[in-house]
Scaffold this motif. Sequence first.
Motif, PDB file in Angstrom:
ATOM      1  N   GLY A 180      23.147 -62.238  13.154  1.00 37.09           N
ATOM      2  CA  GLY A 180      24.564 -61.183  13.972  1.00 37.09           C
ATOM      3  C   GLY A 180      24.697 -60.538  14.647  1.00 37.09           C
ATOM      4  O   GLY A 180      25.835 -60.530  15.472  1.00 37.09           O
ATOM      5  N   TYR A 236      26.841 -61.810   7.365  1.00 37.80           N
ATOM      6  CA  TYR A 236      27.413 -62.234   8.625  1.00 37.80           C
ATOM      7  C   TYR A 236      27.252 -63.682   8.181  1.00 37.80           C
ATOM      8  O   TYR A 236      28.029 -64.798   9.073  1.00 37.80           O
ATOM      9  CB  TYR A 236      26.339 -62.122  10.069  1.00 37.80           C
ATOM     10  N   LYS A 237      26.736 -64.566   7.378  1.00 40.91           N
ATOM     11  CA  LYS A 237      26.859 -66.047   7.859  1.00 40.91           C
ATOM     12  C   LYS A 237      26.125 -66.361   8.511  1.00 40.91           C
ATOM     13  O   LYS A 237      26.841 -67.736   8.428  1.00 40.91           O
ATOM     14  CB  LYS A 237      27.783 -66.012   6.891  1.00 40.91           C
ATOM     15  N   GLU A 238      25.395 -66.334   9.076  1.00 46.89           N
ATOM     16  CA  GLU A 238      24.471 -66.912  10.459  1.00 46.89           C
ATOM     17  C   GLU A 238      23.043 -66.932   9.940  1.00 46.89           C
ATOM     18  O   GLU A 238      22.690 -67.797  11.252  1.00 46.89           O
ATOM     19  CB  GLU A 238      24.950 -65.477  11.470  1.00 46.89           C
ATOM     20  N   ARG A 292      20.260 -68.813   8.445  1.00 49.12           N
ATOM     21  CA  ARG A 292      20.222 -70.078   7.651  1.00 49.12           C
ATOM     22  C   ARG A 292      19.128 -70.036   6.847  1.00 49.12           C
ATOM     23  O   ARG A 292      18.009 -69.902   7.763  1.00 49.12           O
ATOM     24  CB  ARG A 292      20.574 -71.346   8.494  1.00 49.12           C
TER      25      ARG A 292
END
Length: 425
Positions: free
Chosen positions: A73, A256-258, A260
């Motif tokens: 991200g 960012y937690k994008e 995976r």
Amino acid sequence: MIAAIVFVIMIGLMVFNVPIAICTALAAVGGIAWASDVPMMIFVQRMFTGMDTFTLIAVPLFILTGRFMALGGITNDLISMSKVLVGYFKGGLAYINIVASMLFAGITGSAASDTSSIGAILIPAMEERGFDKDFSVAVTATSSTIGVMIPPSIPMVVYGASSGASIGKLFLGGIIPGILTGVALMIVSGVISHKKNYPSDAFVGWKESILITLKGIPALLTVIIILGGIVGGIFTPTEAAGVAALYSFLLGRFYYKELRFRDIPKMLAEVALTTGQVALMIATASSLAWLFAQQGVPAMIGGLITGITTNKFVLLLIMNALLLFVGTWLDLSPAVIIFTPILLPIATSLGIDPVHFGVIMVVNLAIGLFTPPVGVCLFVSCGIAKCSISYVVKAFIPFLVVMIGVLLLITYVPALVMTIPNLLM
């Protein structure tokens, strides 16, 4: 004679679009076959020896850092930060493109990664806003070359491994040339944008600007980790690359937690493929460089160049002209490996610091990344824009001129390269 045979083989193969690594490999084999006193097994041995360097482990780690950042991200945030800084100028998207490339350069160390990540977003956006396609491609491809100037820089790692120069000093030495290149490209973009009346973006407001900047700061800390660790003596360049890869993974996954977990196998496969391509180019170029050294080619070329003149400034101009020519048909990493042992002794005999010459070489060959027939940034940008190279070549000319101007400036004003390394290391 062997040098002539090698270059004829390489250029002949490149005409038929044979990959660079195969060109250098077959050229080295042809040269060894011509030199009947050299056993063919030396080719394989020198390929292995050329790769058997701890420093080069930094290359896949920097590539991995770039992939974590791209998929995590970071690209969108860097573009948003660039919009806050320069988007409200005339032709704002062109400025955003350049500034985003400068920020992205401090994370990936690769021009091709910059082109594909930034270009995939901004080239279509620029076309939608009314920018000419050839101008959009030119801005993207030329600004992407800053990726190999501002630290970290994969070609500087390769040069450091080839020459023994301090990679930390090389990284620091590339900061001012990278900034100068970005400023020069923005000046050209500004002139063209005013001439063609390209649009600007509205200022987003101070509150929003501060929030966007704060959100992007953790990503930019990657540069601090790399440079701070090396300059402070905490990490070697290879260890710094490993720490940066870990930090970028944690950032993409938890901040960012994008990023995976299911994306990681595919990402590692892409990194392995890219690393394999780079490693093969380095290995075959190392074999070719050894052949040149064994046959006395560096001394011969050095004598030829110094036979023309002994004037330091003219010799630097000749070496720059040679490297500019080489950069148009040979990829950056193999060019560094092949020509460092040829040109570095001449440079040091003129009293030029190996770090200064290394930055000159990298900036010089970076220009080749957007010039045909081999310019990878040019090909990637044209692929994104779905246009031919011949269609965009004219738009590159003003950008090429100012980049050569920056090259000459850092060549003849060593302080632009050496001030920061000398102060900090």
